[in-house]
Design a protein around this motif. Structure first.
Motif, short mmCIF file in Angstrom:
data_model
loop_
_atom_site.label_atom_id
_atom_site.label_comp_id
_atom_site.label_asym_id
_atom_site.label_seq_id
_atom_site.Cartn_x
_atom_site.Cartn_y
_atom_site.Cartn_z
N ARG A 189 52.85 44.32 -48.18
CA ARG A 189 52.60 43.05 -48.89
C ARG A 189 52.44 43.31 -50.38
NH1 ARG A 189 48.57 41.08 -51.39
NH2 ARG A 189 47.29 42.86 -50.78
N LEU A 190 51.70 44.36 -50.75
CA LEU A 190 51.52 44.67 -52.17
C LEU A 190 52.84 45.04 -52.82
CD1 LEU A 190 49.42 45.18 -54.51
CD2 LEU A 190 49.59 47.59 -53.85
N LEU A 191 53.62 45.93 -52.19
CA LEU A 191 54.89 46.36 -52.78
C LEU A 191 55.86 45.21 -52.95
CD1 LEU A 191 55.56 49.77 -50.98
CD2 LEU A 191 54.61 49.37 -53.26
N SER A 192 55.76 44.20 -52.10
CA SER A 192 56.64 43.04 -52.21
C SER A 192 56.37 42.23 -53.47
CB SER A 192 56.51 42.15 -50.97
OG SER A 192 56.88 42.85 -49.80
N GLU A 209 61.25 42.28 -50.10
CA GLU A 209 60.27 42.16 -49.02
C GLU A 209 60.16 43.49 -48.29
OE1 GLU A 209 59.27 39.54 -44.98
OE2 GLU A 209 61.17 39.27 -46.04
N TRP A 210 58.98 44.09 -48.34
CA TRP A 210 58.76 45.40 -47.73
C TRP A 210 58.00 45.24 -46.42
CZ3 TRP A 210 61.03 49.88 -48.79
CH2 TRP A 210 61.78 49.93 -49.98
N THR A 211 58.77 45.13 -45.34
CA THR A 211 58.20 45.02 -44.01
C THR A 211 57.76 46.41 -43.53
OG1 THR A 211 60.32 45.41 -42.93
CG2 THR A 211 59.76 43.12 -43.49
N PRO A 212 56.90 46.48 -42.51
CA PRO A 212 56.53 47.79 -41.96
C PRO A 212 57.73 48.62 -41.55
CG PRO A 212 54.99 46.13 -41.19
CD PRO A 212 56.08 45.39 -41.93
N ALA A 213 58.72 47.99 -40.91
CA ALA A 213 59.90 48.75 -40.48
C ALA A 213 60.67 49.31 -41.67
CB ALA A 213 60.81 47.84 -39.65
N THR A 262 53.13 52.04 -59.80
CA THR A 262 51.70 51.77 -59.95
C THR A 262 51.54 50.26 -60.03
OG1 THR A 262 51.30 53.85 -61.12
CG2 THR A 262 49.63 52.13 -61.33
N LEU A 263 50.77 49.71 -59.11
CA LEU A 263 50.67 48.25 -59.02
C LEU A 263 49.29 47.86 -58.49
CD1 LEU A 263 52.09 45.46 -59.11
CD2 LEU A 263 52.83 45.89 -56.74
N VAL A 264 48.67 46.90 -59.16
CA VAL A 264 47.39 46.34 -58.71
C VAL A 264 47.58 44.85 -58.49
CG1 VAL A 264 44.97 45.92 -59.31
CG2 VAL A 264 46.05 48.10 -59.91
N ASP A 265 47.14 44.38 -57.32
CA ASP A 265 47.18 42.96 -57.00
C ASP A 265 46.45 42.18 -58.10
OD1 ASP A 265 46.54 40.37 -55.94
OD2 ASP A 265 46.72 41.15 -53.91
N PRO A 266 47.08 41.13 -58.65
CA PRO A 266 46.43 40.36 -59.72
C PRO A 266 45.02 39.89 -59.37
CG PRO A 266 48.70 39.66 -59.48
CD PRO A 266 48.43 40.62 -58.35
#
Length: 332
Positions: A189-192, A209-213, A262-266
């Motif tokens: 969800r974060l990577l998306s 969209e980065w799904t688990p699969a 490197t990413l932080v959820d807003p």
């Protein structure tokens, strides 16, 4: 012009040697070592098709090209790159490679062409002039930075002080390449969010969209070629992934690493999580690969926050990356 059979090591090596020669005057580690390319380039990738071409003079390859065609999202785009041996420049070889790759992209219904050029920090150079002459505009400028890990170690105590108690409500977990199952969905969800959150300038890109699969497939590809994605996650009090950062190292080139995402959820910014995550990944890098000496990263010049974080860590600019784009008509 020859399309390279990536399973033919002699053809692949000839292509690699052109790129190695063409980038030899740039600082840092601008071209992957042969053993890294030999393992990675022939590997099938569900995310993209990669096509390689060369132009030869007799038995010697003098120019080379790279075309990357995304398969999942952003299928309207293609990444185009050309390399020419220094002693064969200004003979139209680079233009011939670009024209051939653009034609191939057009035949695949790609209408947005992306590319890269590298120039000295704060200046310009032949790459920018070449791009402009072929209709590519600068969509974004990024600072390429390098960190000597010895400098990071020297700053380590002051970096912890800078984080202080700001991130005390978050728990950091680290892993090598394969995300623990309990965090996989939240990590995806974060990577998306990535393309919506990073500065893209004028680049014509849409969200992924980065799904688990999909994540598991990407992890398996990295494992199969000896590429380690040393990752830190920041977990919020409710257990969700609030931020992530990673450093990537290849088994065949352990002396140098590259910062990935490197990413932080807003919703979780303002807690020094970016700095805390980067400290954690660099600590993991040093403990896992003590032979590693340097790490490279890049950030958009307008991304003042992340540039400030990297400067705290000890990164120093070594050149500028020009993110290029060109819109064309499709022949498909």
């Amino acid at each position: 012009m020859q399309v390279v059979d990536k399973q033919d090591e002699a053809q692949l090596r000839a292509w690699w040697e052109v790129g190695f020669a063409a980038t030899a005057d740039r600082p840092g580690v601008p071209w992957p070592p042969w053993e890294v390319s030999r393992r990675m380039l022939p590997k099938d990738n569900a995310e993209q098709d990669t096509e390689l071409v060369t132009i030869s003079d007799g038995d010697v390859a003098v120019a080379a090209g790279l075309l990357v065609l995304p398969r999942v999202e952003n299928v309207h785009t293609a990444f185009v790159d050309a390399f020419v041996r220094p002693d064969r420049r200004r003979q139209g070889l680079g233009s011939a490679v670009v024209a051939a790759l653009e034609l191939r992209a057009s035949q695949q219904a790609r209408t947005s062409l992306l590319g890269e050029g590298f120039v000295p920090t704060g200046g310009t150079g032949p790459a920018e002039a070449f791009a402009s002459a072929h209709g590519y505009q600068v969509a974004s400028r990024e600072a390429i930075k390098e960190l000597a890990l010895a400098d990071f170690v020297a700053r380590r105590e002051s970096l912890n002080t800078a984080v202080g108690s700001a991130a005390q409500d978050y728990r950091l977990v680290t892993f090598d390449t394969v995300c623990p199952e309990e965090h996989l969905e939240s990590f995806g969800r974060l990577l998306s969010m990535l393309l919506a959150e990073i500065p893209l300038g004028e680049l014509d890109l849409t969200d992924e969209e980065w799904t688990p699969a999909r994540l598991r497939d990407a992890e398996a590809r990295n494992v199969s070629v000896g590429r380690h994605v040393l990752t830190a996650l920041a977990l919020a009090p409710d257990g969700s992934v609030a931020g992530s950062s990673d450093v990537r190292v290849n088994d065949d080139h352990r002396e140098n690493g590259q910062v990935g995402i490197t990413l932080v959820d807003p919703a979780h910014r303002g807690h020094r999580l970016g700095l805390a995550l980067k400290i954690a990944t660099h600590d993991l890098l040093i403990s896992t690969y003590p032979e590693c000496e340097t790490v490279d990263t890049s950030n958009a010049e307008v991304n003042t926050h992340m540039n400030a974080v990297n400067e705290q860590l000890g990164y120093r600019s070594i050149e500028t990356l020009l993110e290029l784009h060109k819109r064309v008509q499709s022949d498909a």
